[in-house]
Design a protein around this motif. Sequence first.
Motif, short mmCIF file in Angstrom:
data_model
loop_
_atom_site.label_atom_id
_atom_site.label_comp_id
_atom_site.label_asym_id
_atom_site.label_seq_id
_atom_site.Cartn_x
_atom_site.Cartn_y
_atom_site.Cartn_z
N THR A 537 14.59 -1.92 -5.96
CA THR A 537 13.54 -1.22 -5.22
C THR A 537 12.37 -2.17 -4.97
N GLY A 538 11.86 -2.15 -3.74
CA GLY A 538 10.67 -2.92 -3.40
C GLY A 538 9.56 -2.00 -2.94
N ASN A 539 8.32 -2.34 -3.31
CA ASN A 539 7.16 -1.54 -2.92
C ASN A 539 6.06 -2.46 -2.39
N ASP A 540 5.58 -2.20 -1.20
CA ASP A 540 4.46 -2.90 -0.59
C ASP A 540 4.81 -4.36 -0.30
N LEU A 541 5.63 -4.55 0.75
CA LEU A 541 5.97 -5.89 1.23
C LEU A 541 6.61 -6.74 0.15
N SER A 542 7.51 -6.12 -0.61
CA SER A 542 8.14 -6.79 -1.75
C SER A 542 9.65 -6.74 -1.64
N HIS A 566 10.13 0.78 -0.05
CA HIS A 566 8.92 1.57 0.15
C HIS A 566 7.81 0.67 0.65
N ALA A 567 7.14 1.11 1.69
CA ALA A 567 5.99 0.39 2.22
C ALA A 567 6.36 -1.02 2.67
N ASN A 568 7.36 -1.09 3.58
CA ASN A 568 7.71 -2.35 4.25
C ASN A 568 8.25 -3.40 3.30
N ARG A 604 1.85 -0.40 10.26
CA ARG A 604 2.99 -0.69 9.39
C ARG A 604 4.27 -0.02 9.88
N GLU A 605 4.16 0.93 10.78
CA GLU A 605 5.35 1.58 11.30
C GLU A 605 6.27 0.60 12.02
N ALA A 606 5.73 -0.55 12.48
CA ALA A 606 6.52 -1.52 13.23
C ALA A 606 7.03 -2.67 12.36
N LEU A 607 6.67 -2.67 11.06
CA LEU A 607 7.12 -3.75 10.18
C LEU A 607 8.45 -3.39 9.52
N PRO A 608 9.26 -4.39 9.16
CA PRO A 608 10.57 -4.10 8.55
C PRO A 608 10.43 -3.35 7.23
#
Length: 677
Positions: A537-542, A566-568, A604-608
């Motif tokens: 699991t990744g959270n906030d650009l992780s 979660h969160a890009n 952020r809707e447009a980030l992976p």
Amino acid sequence: MHRLAAALLIALAVGGAVRAQTPDRPPLPELLQRAGAANPRGAPDLAGLDASPTRDQQLPFFRAVMAAPLDAPYRTGVLGDSFRGAAGSPHELIGLAGALSGARLSRPADSGMAAIEAKLRAAPDPLAAGLAWMASTKAGAGWVPVLPDHARLPNPLRYELARVLAAMSQSHQFLRRAFERFPPGVTPELLRRQAFEGRLSPFETPDYRQLLPLVEREAVLAGMLDLVGAVERLQGFVRKEAALPSVAWSLQTPFGWIVVDTTGRNNRHPLKDPLLVLDVGGDDDYEFLAKGDTHTISVLVDHGGNDRYATAAPGADPSSATLGYGILWDTEGDDRYQGTRQAQASALFGAALLVDGGGSNRFVASSHSQAHAIGGVAVLVSAGGGDDVFTAQTYSQATGGPRGVAVLVDTGGDDRYTLNNLPLVRPSPQLPDRNTSMGQGAGYGMRGLFFDGRSTAGGIGLLLDLAGNDRYEAQVFAQGVGYHEGLGMLLDDGGDDRFETAWYGMGAGVHYAAGILLKRGVGNDVYRSTHEMVLGTGNDLSVGVFVDEAGDDEYAVGQLSLGVAHANSTGIFVDAAGNDRYTVTSATCRALGAAYLHEWGNPREALPNLGLFMDLGGVDSYPSHCARAANDKLWAGPRAWPTLDLRSEAAAGADGEWPLPFALRLLTRPTTPAAAQ
């Protein structure tokens, strides 16, 4: 030093070369297509990392994982095998840890010793020659040692001790160079208060965070490699020497105590500022008193016996170092290590090493211990296959802080790693009744956003357990976890293992970070989390990556787990074989291959944002309320905006019979020139 080069090549390798091709309906390309992934290497958006004010502090291996998460299992496996191959040589282990820290330096174990050896052999007394450097320093001006004669301390033992002392002189010079740019006022007490206790005044000067770029890492590593090489030779000499002379001798020097006891007695050693301690035989009891601020080098070698090491103050035991070097090497026996804060291979601007060569051992500390590093490297290796117990509360068991690399290697046995909830010493923001574990393979930095703006990139923590039925218990942030530009890795090879944690763990990255848990070999394993954000699991650009290679496994989680982004971020979960059982307590089944944003209506809707779940073999059991997941099925993750096909909602899952889509080990083997033709 070929393993050092291999580690660096791994960090820079091109990802496409390591992905195995599958003959029938390969799940990874199809999953990526079904998820709508924008990047075939699975990377989150790296613009924030590139623009970070601590960009220059980000370690190369961390950057490689962030740039190609789908290659992370291969890179981690090969790195782990490099450390496995070096487990018998602490010198090589320190070199590998140094390479991970970004210090590219090849230095053989006897580097720079030829001239020193010639000088020692030409001297009337090698011991006096080995100590001469102390008298030439400011601290030792006018000091004249009273030495035992050759009958009381004969060669070759006398010469071997002199050789280590002479190597210390070389390492002492490297230390001076490593920290020569530090401003006045930097003391071990100040560094421990700031870095360990977190007590900093806004814009305080000196500030340990601003010292990190001032360290000459190559000098730190060079001095430690020279010292470890000399101690490695001394340990080998003691082990192989058939009949050592019976010696009991001690000397106080300007740089600490020298204690030599080869009588085989059961000794009690109360020690303050040990410089060089050699004890052969006997069940010994060591008590380490608080170090002086100017004490920078400690070496202790104990050969034989069941020994006890107790530390009365932070940073006091010989395997800890602040602005210096620390080495503790116990060759065999069932040993007990009792510490407080900064114990059992803990480096704060320096390098630290603890080697236990055998037996079933118990390591107890409170925090920043059992392989912990800030501004340097720390290695703890327990060899011999005994059943070991590691117990602490926080920031322990392979934890790499800012500009630090910490490695814990256990070569065998049924081991237990515990980061306790009690006493509650560092309540976590997520669960105030739980400690912030930050260990068992953790890399962390400091987010200055919530303080005075002075951030630090995180380091690298690697916990490598090579065999046995092991148990890992922790609270929040543990078991292959990264926080704020840090990388944490836990690699366990074989056995029936059990992993328990609450929140953020088992292959999880948080806030521009990466975490990896790699379980190789066949084992029926249990993974349990009481809350969320675990198991790929990744959270906030992780980036969070989890792989279990084989066995009938059990997974029990709360929510936002099992291949969730979660969160890009990027979250990858893979169970490669076996009949597995999944339990998800979240009523909405926010798990099993999903991608979510915290809120909508922002850029952020447009980030992976990529979440992948793969179970590649066996007959598996899924929760009935998780309607998407089932045996022999491919599925797309849930979407809040299904008609928009947003990159921020890219997720998919697969259950079926497929080979693992990436390698966990080297694909080739060394060949002779003739065989290669």
